[in-house]
Design a protein around this motif. Structure first.
Motif, mmCIF file in Angstrom:
data_model
loop_
_atom_site.group_PDB
_atom_site.id
_atom_site.type_symbol
_atom_site.label_atom_id
_atom_site.label_comp_id
_atom_site.label_asym_id
_atom_site.label_seq_id
_atom_site.Cartn_x
_atom_site.Cartn_y
_atom_site.Cartn_z
ATOM 1 N N GLU A 246 -30.126 -65.450 4.059
ATOM 2 C CA GLU A 246 -30.468 -64.496 5.113
ATOM 3 C C GLU A 246 -30.614 -63.112 4.497
ATOM 4 N N LEU A 247 -31.652 -62.388 4.901
ATOM 5 C CA LEU A 247 -31.829 -61.027 4.428
ATOM 6 C C LEU A 247 -30.628 -60.174 4.825
ATOM 7 N N LEU A 248 -30.124 -59.378 3.904
ATOM 8 C CA LEU A 248 -29.075 -58.432 4.256
ATOM 9 C C LEU A 248 -29.636 -57.408 5.228
ATOM 10 N N SER A 249 -28.831 -56.958 6.154
ATOM 11 C CA SER A 249 -29.323 -56.002 7.150
ATOM 12 C C SER A 249 -29.605 -54.640 6.524
ATOM 13 N N ASN A 250 -28.871 -54.292 5.459
ATOM 14 C CA ASN A 250 -29.067 -53.013 4.778
ATOM 15 C C ASN A 250 -29.552 -53.258 3.355
ATOM 16 N N PHE A 251 -30.739 -52.775 3.050
ATOM 17 C CA PHE A 251 -31.317 -52.944 1.725
ATOM 18 C C PHE A 251 -30.383 -52.401 0.644
ATOM 19 N N GLU A 252 -29.739 -51.280 0.910
ATOM 20 C CA GLU A 252 -28.865 -50.649 -0.068
ATOM 21 C C GLU A 252 -27.711 -51.558 -0.488
ATOM 22 N N ASP A 253 -27.302 -52.469 0.403
ATOM 23 C CA ASP A 253 -26.167 -53.327 0.095
ATOM 24 C C ASP A 253 -26.469 -54.323 -1.022
ATOM 25 N N LEU A 254 -27.762 -54.543 -1.299
ATOM 26 C CA LEU A 254 -28.128 -55.424 -2.409
ATOM 27 C C LEU A 254 -27.608 -54.893 -3.737
ATOM 28 N N TRP A 255 -27.392 -53.573 -3.814
ATOM 29 C CA TRP A 255 -27.052 -52.935 -5.084
ATOM 30 C C TRP A 255 -25.601 -52.464 -5.140
ATOM 31 N N VAL A 256 -24.810 -52.870 -4.159
ATOM 32 C CA VAL A 256 -23.374 -52.612 -4.208
ATOM 33 C C VAL A 256 -22.765 -53.594 -5.210
ATOM 34 N N VAL A 257 -22.101 -53.056 -6.227
ATOM 35 C CA VAL A 257 -21.649 -53.882 -7.340
ATOM 36 C C VAL A 257 -20.745 -55.025 -6.890
ATOM 37 N N ASP A 258 -19.907 -54.782 -5.897
ATOM 38 C CA ASP A 258 -18.976 -55.823 -5.447
ATOM 39 C C ASP A 258 -19.620 -56.834 -4.491
ATOM 40 N N ASN A 259 -20.870 -56.613 -4.105
ATOM 41 C CA ASN A 259 -21.514 -57.510 -3.146
ATOM 42 C C ASN A 259 -22.227 -58.645 -3.875
ATOM 43 N N LYS A 260 -21.459 -59.360 -4.679
ATOM 44 C CA LYS A 260 -22.027 -60.427 -5.490
ATOM 45 C C LYS A 260 -22.239 -61.697 -4.673
ATOM 46 N N PHE A 261 -23.290 -62.436 -5.033
ATOM 47 C CA PHE A 261 -23.574 -63.734 -4.425
ATOM 48 C C PHE A 261 -23.622 -63.635 -2.899
ATOM 49 N N ASN A 262 -24.351 -62.636 -2.422
ATOM 50 C CA ASN A 262 -24.471 -62.420 -0.987
ATOM 51 C C ASN A 262 -25.493 -63.379 -0.385
ATOM 52 N N SER A 263 -25.726 -63.253 0.917
ATOM 53 C CA SER A 263 -26.574 -64.212 1.631
ATOM 54 C C SER A 263 -28.036 -64.151 1.211
ATOM 55 N N GLU A 264 -28.453 -63.052 0.583
ATOM 56 C CA GLU A 264 -29.852 -62.945 0.146
ATOM 57 C C GLU A 264 -30.065 -63.492 -1.258
ATOM 58 N N SER A 265 -28.989 -63.712 -1.974
ATOM 59 C CA SER A 265 -29.064 -64.152 -3.366
ATOM 60 C C SER A 265 -29.357 -65.648 -3.448
ATOM 61 N N ILE A 266 -30.404 -65.996 -4.193
ATOM 62 C CA ILE A 266 -30.762 -67.405 -4.390
ATOM 63 C C ILE A 266 -30.392 -67.860 -5.791
ATOM 64 N N LEU A 267 -30.731 -67.052 -6.785
ATOM 65 C CA LEU A 267 -30.347 -67.333 -8.167
ATOM 66 C C LEU A 267 -29.938 -66.009 -8.795
ATOM 67 N N GLU A 268 -28.694 -65.933 -9.238
ATOM 68 C CA GLU A 268 -28.098 -64.664 -9.644
ATOM 69 C C GLU A 268 -27.385 -64.816 -10.980
ATOM 70 N N VAL A 269 -27.506 -63.798 -11.812
ATOM 71 C CA VAL A 269 -26.818 -63.751 -13.094
ATOM 72 C C VAL A 269 -25.542 -62.944 -12.936
ATOM 73 N N ALA A 270 -24.426 -63.493 -13.369
ATOM 74 C CA ALA A 270 -23.147 -62.809 -13.246
ATOM 75 C C ALA A 270 -22.794 -62.079 -14.532
ATOM 76 N N HIS A 271 -22.265 -60.885 -14.381
ATOM 77 C CA HIS A 271 -21.717 -60.120 -15.497
ATOM 78 C C HIS A 271 -20.284 -59.760 -15.171
ATOM 79 N N THR A 272 -19.513 -59.491 -16.188
ATOM 80 C CA THR A 272 -18.102 -59.194 -15.991
ATOM 81 C C THR A 272 -17.659 -58.057 -16.902
#
Length: 501
Positions: free
Chosen positions: A253-279
């Protein structure tokens, strides 16, 4: 190929790295293992799976990462950095003047290392001491990853070898290139074989970052679209997307706020289909940086401004970086007034003119930085290592807005469904509907996905690269792909791509 020669000469199956996810089980390094004596326990088999995933870090890990390269070669960015020879592969790709000695060899090597690991895993799994259900799932994951690595390679270099089993020492230098259609044939076959045996959803607390049915289906749709198989691509992408603007069958599902895509702690959110994790827990340091063992997001430090200092109390807190991938004035003007502007572009030019900040202008400086990846909060450093190599922001390989717009493109940019897909992406940021068309979809992709490494391949796929990059030295029939690294041509049967001899 040299990377395979190196691996085989050592008798090394893989380095046990664990950068796949903070949540995906971290496997402690336990030394180096021969393939003949490995895969004897369930833990070893799982470690082998993690090693195949580890190549995903190529998206934003290490200096020669995919996003930094592809941004540099697009019309929305210049290479930037500290000078005309700083990151030579980025500089030369930005001006479309690459040669076999200036192209980053790791774009070839790292992907073939992933393929090598996948091939070993596929060979060993039938006799591995795990349940049939785990064998089926692991095989599916590894085939999907092999498909992704081949997809990156064939888009980057086009004329590449097809290797589906581990090579012996005397085989590697006899390998020849195949028609790109054969590579795409394997990509499609691997993904179609994988999809039935992948889970629809995964528990994020223990398996975040692993391939799902939706991710493999999205990648299949993307590969079909790249080949111009539009009707087939649209069918696959529709399975991922579902009804535009509502949760998809796989829960995207698209996040309601575009800016939330770039919040560092918002990993593996509902808009993410294939994501690379860093630590930031990998204790990465300069001694291992770029080796594949570093686990931080290097793109973060690469795109940050040089010598940044905050003057105004309201100015952002930004650690200094290396000023790569700055946006062009042309792209700045295109984004002006768009609701995604501030999340996408950090306008330090205006802030500096207003006396709010200061920074050292890098090479080709415009003052417009890639805000999606600018490190606005200092890394939460947890121990040994170098802080700037331990940024923990994840990066998307595929997200839902991307698949919406790919499906709209595959539908020819016409019709009610294409209109609904375009509208959903625009509505998320409060933009009104505009008539759907191929040009409208291309423009929306440019704005929505800016700085994420998609633009160059979009231009090549749609035949617009020559026009868009005419002022950057782009040579039609040559610069759609990279030259094969020189060392891969030494004492092998490989031949250089046309126009690079």
């Amino acid at each position: 190929m040299k990377i395979l020669n190196y691996i085989l000469a050592l008798g090394l199956l893989f380095p046990l790295a664990s950068s796949c996810s903070d949540d995906f089980l971290e496997v402690e390094p336990k030394g180096q293992f021969l393939s003949s004596s490995y895969y004897n326990t369930e833990d070893q088999v799982y470690s082998g799976l993690v090693s195949v995933y580890d190549i995903l870090r190529k998206n934003t890990g290490g200096f020669e990462n995919m996003v930094a390269l592809l941004n540099s070669g697009s019309d929305d960015h210049v290479a930037g950095g500290g000078g005309a020879t700083d990151g030579i592969q980025l500089q030369r790709f930005s001006t479309h003047d690459l040669s076999s000695t200036t192209v980053g060899a790791s774009y070839w090597d790292d992907h073939y290392e992933g393929i090598f690991r996948a091939n070993v895993m596929i060979q060993k799994l039938p006799e591995a001491p795990v349940s049939d259900a785990l064998k089926a799932r692991y095989t599916a994951e590894v085939k999907a990853l092999r498909a992704l690595y081949y997809f990156n390679l064939v888009r980057l270099f086009r004329n590449i070898p097809l290797i589906t089993e581990p090579l012996t020492q005397d085989q590697y230098n006899t390998i020849t290139q195949v028609d790109p259609g054969e590579i795409y044939g394997l990509i499609e076959a691997d993904l179609k074989a994988a999809i039935p045996n992948l889970p629809d959803v995964i528990p994020l607390d223990t398996e975040a970052g692993r391939i799902t049915k939706g991710a493999a289906t999205a990648l299949l749709g993307k590969a079909l679209l790249q080949q111009g198989k539009n009707s087939e691509a649209a069918a696959q992408l529709a399975l991922v997307n579902g009804t535009p603007g509502t949760p998809s069958p796989y829960g995207y599902e698209l996040l309601s706020n575009f800016e939330d895509l770039w919040v560092v702690d918002n990993k593996f959110n509902s808009e993410s289909i294939l994501e690379v994790a860093h630590t930031n827990k990998g204790e990465s340091h300069w001694g291992i940086w770029g080796s594949g063992a570093d686990e931080g997001n290097t793109l973060n430090v690469m795109v940050g401004p040089r010598g940044y200092s905050k003057i105004s109390e309201d100015a952002p807190e930004i650690p200094s970086g290396w000023s790569f991938n700055v946006f062009t004035q042309k792209f700045y003007d295109i984004m002006a007034g768009d609701p995604r502007f501030e999340a996408t572009i950090l306008d330090l030019k205006t802030m500096k003119e207003n006396g709010e900040v200061d920074y050292i202008a890098g090479y080709e400086d415009t003052g417009y930085f890639l805000n999606k990846f600018t490190p606005t909060i200092a890394v939460e450093h947890t121990g040994a290592g170098d802080a700037v190599l331990n940024y923990r922001q994840n990066s998307y390989i595929i997200r839902l807005a991307d698949t919406y717009l790919m499906e709209a493109e595959a539908l020819g940019g016409t019709g009610a469904r294409a209109q609904a897909l375009l509208d959903a992406v625009r509505a998320r940021v409060g933009l009104p509907s505009v008539p759907v068309s191929p040009d409208a979809i291309a423009l929306e992709r440019r704005k929505e996905l800016a700085g994420e490494g998609h633009r160059f391949f979009d231009l090549v796929r749609t035949g617009k690269a020559a026009e868009a990059l005419s002022d950057r030295g782009f040579d039609t029939g040559v610069d759609e792909i990279l030259p094969i690294p020189f060392k891969e041509l030494e004492n092998t049967q490989l031949v250089q791509n046309p126009g690079y001899n």
